[in-house]
Design a protein around this motif. Structure first.
Motif: not given
Length: 275
Positions: A249-254, A260-262
């Motif tokens: 479950x990654x996060x992304x800053x557009x 950011x990939x776990x």
């Protein structure tokens, strides 16, 4: 002849434009060891990354080995044990100084400024809580992957929000609607709870979900990261199945276009520039 050359030029330009619209990934850094990172959330302060750590042992059992870590945007681990005593924490959501965590059969609420758990809410008849998203009104939506439902936490109560799904995971609340992943497909649920399928054909273990303008980034836990155009076309950005690296479950800053990939069993968070 001139007409033919003009047509070919237009076709080339259209094709080039289409190809340029498909992003690529450039690896920037990776963290030191973290115990089974499942989810990353960019904090509302835009400086901190929260990482749910399932910890050693069986990731489906309530064993107290789970934690929430904090790292910075350059990959430095600030605190591996920012919050401890969880079981197998997965999805994360933040709203008004509170961090919401999907922890097996509980929704855990953490007071961020005071760094402490303030409530654990057991969800009855749940299978396994997985992802979390918070809508603009502060309602918390939680997917139950094994139970085939999406729950809503509102005004202190948890209720079934959307039943009869297969294996729901990634959630993303936007405005009055909800995007969600269910067993290899991406859907949009409007305010009247009418679901529209946007894309399908992905690996069944679809996990993380983020928007990139009108397009989408989707991970499948088995080791694939997808890019989905607004018309539903699916392309593969990363395939790490051969190296057995999970893409959770990654996060992304557009704005910075940083992802950011776990990596779950690879025990690291990796940052990529989406180009």
């Amino acid at each position: 002849m001139i007409k033919t050359l003009y047509s070919l030029t237009c076709l080339f330009l259209l094709s080039s434009s289409y190809l340029l619209a498909q992003p690529t990934l450039k690896k920037l850094w990776q963290t030191d060891h973290l115990d089974v990172p499942e989810s990353v959330l960019i904090g509302q302060d835009q400086r901190t990354l929260y990482v749910s750590l399932i910890g050693p042992g069986d990731h489906t059992i309530a064993d107290g080995n789970g934690a929430i870590a904090q790292i910075d945007r350059q990959g430095k681990i600030i605190n591996k044990d920012w919050i401890t005593g969880l079981n197998a924490p997965k999805g994360l959501g933040e709203y008004e100084d509170k961090l919401y965590v999907a922890d097996l059969k509980e929704l855990v609420i953490i007071d961020i400024p005071n760094k402490k758990i303030i409530e654990k809410i057991t969800v009855p008849e749940v299978g396994m809580l997985n992802d979390v998203t918070v809508d603009p009104a502060g309602d918390v939506l939680i997917s139950d992957s094994k139970g085939g439902k999406i729950y809503r936490y509102k005004q202190g109560k948890v209720e079934v929000f959307l039943p009869n799904l297969v294996n729901p995971n990634g959630l993303l609340a936007v405005g009055n609607g909800l995007y969600f992943l269910d067993s290899g497909s991406l859907f949009y649920l409007d305010k009247n709870k009418i679901a529209t399928k946007i894309a399908t054909g992905m690996e069944k273990s679809t996990d993380g979900l983020q928007k990139d303008g009108d397009n989408f980034l989707v991970s499948a836990w088995i080791g694939v990261l997808y890019y989905i155009n607004k018309d539903g076309k699916v392309t593969t950005l990363l395939d790490s199945r051969a190296e057995k690296m999970n893409t959770a479950d990654f996060s992304f800053d557009p704005e910075s276009r940083l992802l950011y990939l776990p990596t779950f069993f690879k025990n690291q968070v990796i940052a990529y520039q989406v180009q």
